[in-house]
Design an enzyme around this catalytic site. Structure first.
Site, mmCIF file in Angstrom:
data_model
loop_
_atom_site.group_PDB
_atom_site.id
_atom_site.type_symbol
_atom_site.label_atom_id
_atom_site.label_comp_id
_atom_site.label_asym_id
_atom_site.label_seq_id
_atom_site.Cartn_x
_atom_site.Cartn_y
_atom_site.Cartn_z
ATOM 1 N N TYR A 1 0.626 -1.243 0.106
ATOM 2 C CA TYR A 1 -0.235 -0.182 -0.355
ATOM 3 C C TYR A 1 1.079 0.817 0.286
ATOM 4 O O TYR A 1 0.780 2.424 -0.653
ATOM 5 C CB TYR A 1 -1.166 0.303 1.409
ATOM 6 C CG TYR A 1 -1.491 1.016 1.523
ATOM 7 C CD1 TYR A 1 -2.559 2.106 0.811
ATOM 8 C CD2 TYR A 1 -1.505 1.845 2.367
ATOM 9 C CE1 TYR A 1 -3.663 2.822 0.416
ATOM 10 C CE2 TYR A 1 -2.136 3.223 2.754
ATOM 11 C CZ TYR A 1 -2.996 3.464 1.128
ATOM 12 O OH TYR A 1 -3.657 4.884 1.655
ATOM 13 N N ARG B 1 1.648 8.467 12.264
ATOM 14 C CA ARG B 1 0.791 9.838 13.083
ATOM 15 C C ARG B 1 -0.554 10.275 13.129
ATOM 16 O O ARG B 1 -1.036 10.418 14.056
ATOM 17 C CB ARG B 1 1.597 10.466 12.603
ATOM 18 C CG ARG B 1 1.799 11.760 13.493
ATOM 19 C CD ARG B 1 1.311 13.040 12.134
ATOM 20 N NE ARG B 1 0.839 12.535 10.736
ATOM 21 C CZ ARG B 1 1.431 13.565 9.876
ATOM 22 N NH1 ARG B 1 2.519 14.046 9.837
ATOM 23 N NH2 ARG B 1 1.330 13.369 8.534
ATOM 24 N N ARG C 1 -11.145 5.063 8.413
ATOM 25 C CA ARG C 1 -10.359 4.515 7.803
ATOM 26 C C ARG C 1 -8.999 3.848 8.350
ATOM 27 O O ARG C 1 -8.551 3.884 9.314
ATOM 28 C CB ARG C 1 -9.314 5.746 6.779
ATOM 29 C CG ARG C 1 -9.819 6.535 6.048
ATOM 30 C CD ARG C 1 -8.859 7.356 4.864
ATOM 31 N NE ARG C 1 -8.194 8.809 6.469
ATOM 32 C CZ ARG C 1 -9.235 9.978 6.153
ATOM 33 N NH1 ARG C 1 -9.848 9.924 5.657
ATOM 34 N NH2 ARG C 1 -8.515 10.703 7.093
ATOM 35 N N PHE D 1 15.443 19.530 -1.178
ATOM 36 C CA PHE D 1 14.632 19.113 -1.306
ATOM 37 C C PHE D 1 13.843 17.497 -1.073
ATOM 38 O O PHE D 1 12.957 17.225 -0.262
ATOM 39 C CB PHE D 1 13.738 18.885 -2.931
ATOM 40 C CG PHE D 1 11.998 18.705 -3.594
ATOM 41 C CD1 PHE D 1 10.615 18.878 -3.135
ATOM 42 C CD2 PHE D 1 11.724 17.241 -4.195
ATOM 43 C CE1 PHE D 1 9.506 18.582 -3.435
ATOM 44 C CE2 PHE D 1 10.710 16.169 -4.158
ATOM 45 C CZ PHE D 1 9.303 17.117 -4.255
#
Length: 316
Positions: free
Chosen positions: A124, A171, A181, A241
């Site tokens: 997933y 978290r 969910r 980034f």
């Protein structure tokens, strides 16, 4: 952040900074993620939307106004986003469509089945962020901003994506539960409770924290890959980034580890702490120092009675 830019001819494109791509790519992925997250959309409608989402980018009038999600504006204003998307060079459009297709496949797969095993959890997370990180890594290399190995090592890029997504899932336990969910793997939480929602019950708090610590330990196994990946980056903009979300993730795991508050409210790193991380994570030595700092913080919090304590100590 830099992405490749192409000329109108059919020769090999040259590459220049193109910040618009980052903005549009983020908004498109944010819209796709909002469809998955919105639990007020019926399963049948959601599956259809996800399967066809990439095609909506080429439908000037497509938008969705029935979302109740907090990010619903990206769906309501999607014609503006898709219009900007269609103005991008084809190389960017193809890249975005490919990522949308792969992510949608994974989202649909896990709408129709639960995350049962740790292998499912990896799968997933691969669909949600692993795919994105692989694609970005390829662009870093193709643009000549980074060496070919960065884009070729798909296993390493996947691990970097898994680290971030697993951290998000850990978290966001309570928020996801409140929204209906479930992304924690049954193979782990079933050792402690009969239903995932039971972890939030006060009488189960000890088992809940042990379950979370086990998932955090699983996630920590990706940290060496994160450090290897970052050590290969040479371009400063690309490094910044990539490094900033990684150190934010490491700090978040340290804040969550052995913390009962994850099952009672929101656990986030402080704004001042976040700003310091963003300003400091500009080179490999700094990233290593930050990583060691938070690993030491976790190490000091490991309970001797925790079932995962030995594995946690080993990986740290």
């Amino acid at each position: 952040m830099f992405f490749p830019d192409s000329h109108a001819n059919n020769k090999t494109p040259s590459f220049t900074p193109h910040s618009n791509v980052v903005c549009i790519f983020y908004l498109v992925i944010r819209a796709l993620d909002t469809v998955e997250d919105d639990m007020t959309i019926s399963l049948e409608t959601k599956i259809s939307m996800l399967q066809n989402f990439h095609s909506f980018l080429y439908q000037p009038d497509w938008k969705f106004t029935e979302s109740k999600d907090r990010y619903r504006q990206v769906l309501e204003d999607f014609p503006m986003i898709s219009s900007e998307f269609r103005n991008l060079p084809k190389v960017y459009q193809d890249f975005t469509v490919e990522v949308c297709r792969k992510m949608s496949l994974g989202m649909v797969e896990f709408l129709e089945k639960k995350v049962d095993s740790k292998q499912d959890w990896n799968r997933y997370c691969h669909y949600i962020l692993g795919v994105v990180w692989i694609s970005l890594s390829r662009l870093f290399s193709v643009s000549k901003l980074e060496d070919p190995i960065v884009g070729q090592d798909m296993e390493l890029a996947t691990s970097v994506g898994l680290f971030l997504q697993k951290t998000n899932i850990i978290r966001d336990y309570l928020e996801d539960q409140l929204e209906g969910r479930e992304f924690w793997p049954r193979e782990v939480w079933n050792k402690y409770v009969k239903k995932l929602s039971d972890l939030a019950k006060p009488e189960n708090i000890e088992g809940a924290v042990q379950c979370m610590n086990e998932l955090i330990t699983n996630t920590l196994h990706h940290v060496p890959d994160v450090l290897i990946y970052l050590s290969r980056l040479k371009n400063q903009s690309v490094f910044n980034f990539c490094a900033i979300p990684q150190v934010m993730g490491i700090a978040t795991l340290a804040a969550c580890y052995n913390n009962k508050q994850v099952f009672r409210g929101v656990v986030k790193i402080r704004k001042g702490q976040a700003i310091t991380l963003m300003m400091d994570a500009t080179n490999m030595d700094a990233v290593k120092a930050i990583t060691y700092q938070y690993m030491e913080e976790i190490y000091q919090k490991i309970p001797s009675t925790d079932p995962s304590s030995g594995r946690t100590q080993q990986i740290i």
